[in-house]
Design a protein around this motif. Structure first.
Motif, mmCIF file in Angstrom:
data_model
loop_
_atom_site.group_PDB
_atom_site.id
_atom_site.type_symbol
_atom_site.label_atom_id
_atom_site.label_comp_id
_atom_site.label_asym_id
_atom_site.label_seq_id
_atom_site.Cartn_x
_atom_site.Cartn_y
_atom_site.Cartn_z
ATOM 1 N N LEU A 1 0.726 -1.112 -0.118
ATOM 2 C CA LEU A 1 -0.119 0.219 0.204
ATOM 3 C C LEU A 1 1.036 0.759 0.514
ATOM 4 N N LEU A 2 1.502 1.421 0.992
ATOM 5 C CA LEU A 2 2.751 2.335 0.978
ATOM 6 C C LEU A 2 3.775 2.801 -0.677
ATOM 7 N N VAL A 3 4.185 1.620 -0.857
ATOM 8 C CA VAL A 3 4.556 2.071 -2.426
ATOM 9 C C VAL A 3 3.601 2.681 -3.259
ATOM 10 N N ASN A 4 2.693 1.609 -3.264
ATOM 11 C CA ASN A 4 1.281 2.796 -4.475
ATOM 12 C C ASN A 4 0.998 4.088 -4.199
ATOM 13 N N LEU A 5 0.799 4.018 -2.901
ATOM 14 C CA LEU A 5 0.980 5.793 -2.279
ATOM 15 C C LEU A 5 1.760 6.479 -2.664
ATOM 16 N N LEU A 6 3.093 6.471 -2.431
ATOM 17 C CA LEU A 6 4.247 6.469 -2.223
ATOM 18 C C LEU A 6 4.223 8.062 -3.998
ATOM 19 N N PRO A 7 3.742 7.588 -4.662
ATOM 20 C CA PRO A 7 3.964 8.590 -6.034
ATOM 21 C C PRO A 7 2.785 8.826 -6.113
ATOM 22 N N ARG A 8 1.710 9.033 -5.474
ATOM 23 C CA ARG A 8 0.260 9.895 -5.401
ATOM 24 C C ARG A 8 0.475 10.879 -4.135
ATOM 25 N N LEU A 9 1.273 10.793 -3.454
ATOM 26 C CA LEU A 9 1.767 11.928 -2.983
ATOM 27 C C LEU A 9 2.345 13.098 -2.800
ATOM 28 N N ASP A 10 1.885 14.377 -2.418
ATOM 29 C CA ASP A 10 3.038 15.337 -2.310
ATOM 30 C C ASP A 10 3.871 15.162 -1.361
ATOM 31 N N TRP A 11 5.245 15.231 -1.823
ATOM 32 C CA TRP A 11 6.196 15.419 -1.144
ATOM 33 C C TRP A 11 6.214 16.986 -0.048
ATOM 34 N N LEU B 1 12.479 3.137 7.749
ATOM 35 C CA LEU B 1 11.480 4.388 6.923
ATOM 36 C C LEU B 1 9.861 4.107 6.782
ATOM 37 N N LEU B 2 10.092 2.231 6.286
ATOM 38 C CA LEU B 2 8.219 1.771 6.268
ATOM 39 C C LEU B 2 8.175 2.267 6.599
ATOM 40 N N LYS B 3 8.305 1.634 8.537
ATOM 41 C CA LYS B 3 6.875 2.018 9.881
ATOM 42 C C LYS B 3 7.141 3.241 10.198
ATOM 43 N N ASP B 4 7.979 4.253 9.960
ATOM 44 C CA ASP B 4 7.683 5.429 9.959
ATOM 45 C C ASP B 4 6.989 6.236 9.270
ATOM 46 N N LEU B 5 6.689 6.146 7.807
ATOM 47 C CA LEU B 5 6.203 6.732 6.971
ATOM 48 C C LEU B 5 4.735 5.501 7.251
#
Length: 148
Positions: A64-74, A105-109
């Motif tokens: 889910l996080l891998v798929n969300l990452l490109p959609r987030l405004d960092w 990093l994965l757990k923090d995000l």
């Protein structure tokens, strides 16, 4: 499409827990509803004020996080995270490879986006200063008639 998925996710969380909760992830998709603010990039992200946060235990879902990452405004996520006192995020979003190889990093995000809920407070526009109240995890985006 992303908005529909997000709405469905929020409804399913509400129906499952019977308590509305606004995930911090949601702030990455919200902007000021005042018409005059639509043309300004400063109306995004909305800035949390007097925020009361709650945390849920949610199983880590790396896909889910891998798929969300490109959609987030960092940049917006960094701003929100800093304003709420979370540890500083890197200047640029992690690559998929970095996310998959760095458990911390994965757990923090995951904790920031999926487990942290805004329960009470306000969301403030950086342009007009309008404050949207958040009560019991539900933001009120109804505008007074003079702002519509």
């Amino acid at each position: 499409m992303v908005l529909l998925v997000l709405i469905h996710f929020m409804i399913s969380v509400y129906m499952h827990h019977k308590t509305a909760k606004m995930k911090l992830l949601t702030l990455n998709f919200l902007t000021c509803a005042v018409k005059t603010c639509k043309s300004s990039s400063d109306s995004f992200p909305l800035h949390p004020k007097d925020a009361e946060l709650a945390s849920d235990d949610v199983d880590v879902n790396p896909e889910l996080l891998v798929n969300l990452l490109p959609r987030l405004d960092w940049k917006a996520l960094k701003t929100t995270s800093a304003e709420l006192g979370f540890p500083q995020l890197p200047d640029s979003p992690p690559t998929i490879e970095q996310l998959q190889s760095d458990d911390k990093l994965l757990k923090d995000l995951h904790s920031l986006l999926m487990e942290t809920n805004l329960m009470e407070g306000k969301l403030v526009c950086g342009v007009c200063g309008h404050e949207y109240a958040v009560r019991e995890g539900i933001p009120n985006f109804l505008l007074p008639s003079h702002l519509v």
